[in-house]
Design an enzyme around this catalytic site. Sequence first.
Site, PDB file in Angstrom:
ATOM      1  N   SER A  46       0.872  -1.164   0.000  1.00  0.00           N
ATOM      2  CA  SER A  46       0.000   0.000   0.000  1.00  0.00           C
ATOM      3  C   SER A  46       0.916   1.224   0.000  1.00  0.00           C
ATOM      4  O   SER A  46       1.721   1.395   0.912  1.00  0.00           O
ATOM      5  CB  SER A  46      -0.866  -0.034   1.267  1.00  0.00           C
ATOM      6  N   LYS A  85      -0.980  -1.130  -4.522  1.00  0.00           N
ATOM      7  CA  LYS A  85      -2.177  -0.337  -4.191  1.00  0.00           C
ATOM      8  C   LYS A  85      -1.703   1.081  -3.948  1.00  0.00           C
ATOM      9  O   LYS A  85      -0.718   1.285  -3.229  1.00  0.00           O
ATOM     10  CB  LYS A  85      -2.834  -0.952  -2.951  1.00  0.00           C
ATOM     11  N   LYS A 123      -2.917   4.986  -2.681  1.00  0.00           N
ATOM     12  CA  LYS A 123      -3.962   5.755  -2.019  1.00  0.00           C
ATOM     13  C   LYS A 123      -4.362   6.900  -2.945  1.00  0.00           C
ATOM     14  O   LYS A 123      -3.501   7.506  -3.596  1.00  0.00           O
ATOM     15  CB  LYS A 123      -3.429   6.333  -0.703  1.00  0.00           C
ATOM     16  N   ASP A 149      -7.068   2.817  -3.196  1.00  0.00           N
ATOM     17  CA  ASP A 149      -7.803   2.856  -1.924  1.00  0.00           C
ATOM     18  C   ASP A 149      -8.114   4.328  -1.617  1.00  0.00           C
ATOM     19  O   ASP A 149      -7.202   5.143  -1.496  1.00  0.00           O
ATOM     20  CB  ASP A 149      -6.944   2.254  -0.801  1.00  0.00           C
ATOM     21  N   GLU A 196     -10.922   0.312  -3.503  1.00  0.00           N
ATOM     22  CA  GLU A 196     -11.187   0.036  -2.088  1.00  0.00           C
ATOM     23  C   GLU A 196     -11.862   1.239  -1.432  1.00  0.00           C
ATOM     24  O   GLU A 196     -11.400   2.372  -1.558  1.00  0.00           O
ATOM     25  CB  GLU A 196      -9.846  -0.286  -1.402  1.00  0.00           C
ATOM     26  N   ASP A 253     -13.473  -1.993   3.017  1.00  0.00           N
ATOM     27  CA  ASP A 253     -12.564  -2.063   4.162  1.00  0.00           C
ATOM     28  C   ASP A 253     -13.326  -1.501   5.370  1.00  0.00           C
ATOM     29  O   ASP A 253     -13.975  -2.255   6.118  1.00  0.00           O
ATOM     30  CB  ASP A 253     -11.289  -1.251   3.816  1.00  0.00           C
ATOM     31  N   LYS A 305      -9.536  -7.077   8.239  1.00  0.00           N
ATOM     32  CA  LYS A 305      -8.579  -6.622   9.248  1.00  0.00           C
ATOM     33  C   LYS A 305      -9.041  -7.163  10.586  1.00  0.00           C
ATOM     34  O   LYS A 305     -10.185  -6.928  10.994  1.00  0.00           O
ATOM     35  CB  LYS A 305      -8.499  -5.094   9.286  1.00  0.00           C
ATOM     36  N   GLY A 335      -3.782  -4.055   6.262  1.00  0.00           N
ATOM     37  CA  GLY A 335      -2.777  -3.723   7.275  1.00  0.00           C
ATOM     38  C   GLY A 335      -3.094  -2.382   7.904  1.00  0.00           C
ATOM     39  O   GLY A 335      -3.873  -1.590   7.356  1.00  0.00           O
TER      40      GLY A 335
END
Length: 356
Positions: free
Chosen positions: A123, A149, A151, A176, A201, A226, A250, A278
């Site tokens: 990420s 991934k 952000k 995400d 995400e 998520d 998670k 994570g």
Amino acid sequence: MRLVTPFETSFGRTTDRRILLIEVEAGGVTGWGECVAGEGPFYSPETVDTAWLILENYLWPLLKGREFEAASEVWLLLEPVRGHNMAKGGLEAALWDAEAKQKAVPLWRLLGGVREEIASGVSIGIKATFDELLAAVEKELSAGYQRIKIKIKPGQDIEPVERLRQRFPSIKLMVDANSAYRIEDAPLLRRLEPFYLMMIEQPLGWDDLFGHVALQRQLQTPICLDECIHSFEHAHAAIDLNACRIINMKLGRVGGYTPALAIHDLCRAHQVPLWCGGMLESGIGRAHNIALSTLQGFSLPGDVTASRRYWEQDIIEPEVEMTPLGTIRLHNHPGIGYQPRQDLIEKLAVRKAVLS
Ligand code: OSB
Ligand code: MG
């Protein structure tokens, strides 16, 4: 603990982590867990301080002096407390580690895990410039990570994705948004479709299942939830309502292994792919994520990576390492399989409570 590089998401920037560890003594052995709550209530309503308070004043009194056969009974004992899943999850996970140690088996085997090696993705936080993002992606790909991934947030979404896709036409790529968009942004999010992302995400509100149902209807790209999945019931609703096609699991967000295992079984029954998320964990939380990722249903690479991506020096021995093929190999030591470095933990600790 200072992060090797600050991590920026649509909800803020993290430079230092304040990490709440839970060490339990049960049945003659010691188990370790990590509460994954953030420093502020910006990812979820919990914070490291609310978790401390709830653990000390409400969760511990529910367990104190109780006899139980297995860590799987703990979730029900904690049921009187509503929410505060990250506080519960850290405590519950420590007891699973203790049970595995008592039985002298690796935690991942106690959980029913089937993988001796898990697939690792990264990420990557929001960067100030595209060149910085590109450099970060190149570094992770050459290290061997299996999927990238990034952000995103409004204003830093379509263009970085388009440029990365041009540069890397065949990598596994996803984004995400950490709840940065609203349903009115559906036309904007549709502009991501040509870049064949694995998934988007959590584009909408942290608790907005209904909005994601409407959005998934307008998108070919799978939505992965998520923040929205904070219980078995929410997972069930999300799947039945088609609010998503993929779930990020998670441990802390759902409250521990017992709910995580139930959600895992539900996802398998509905053929919904799962992967392990994570929370910028120290080695202890990382070790738990690795154990969880060995379950059959975790069919996609997770955000579970090597210690050195986050920490100059991790608090476990050995540190988490990745193979050149972008996988993490499981150990066969009892429990979480990594030894907490008590000396270093002691040195880093700023606050400590002993409950008995
Ligand atoms: O949304 O998955 C998330 C980190 C902190 C809070 C939320 C998230 C993240 C990450 C980083 O994406 C995952 C990791 O590498 O630990
Ligand atoms: Mg996320």
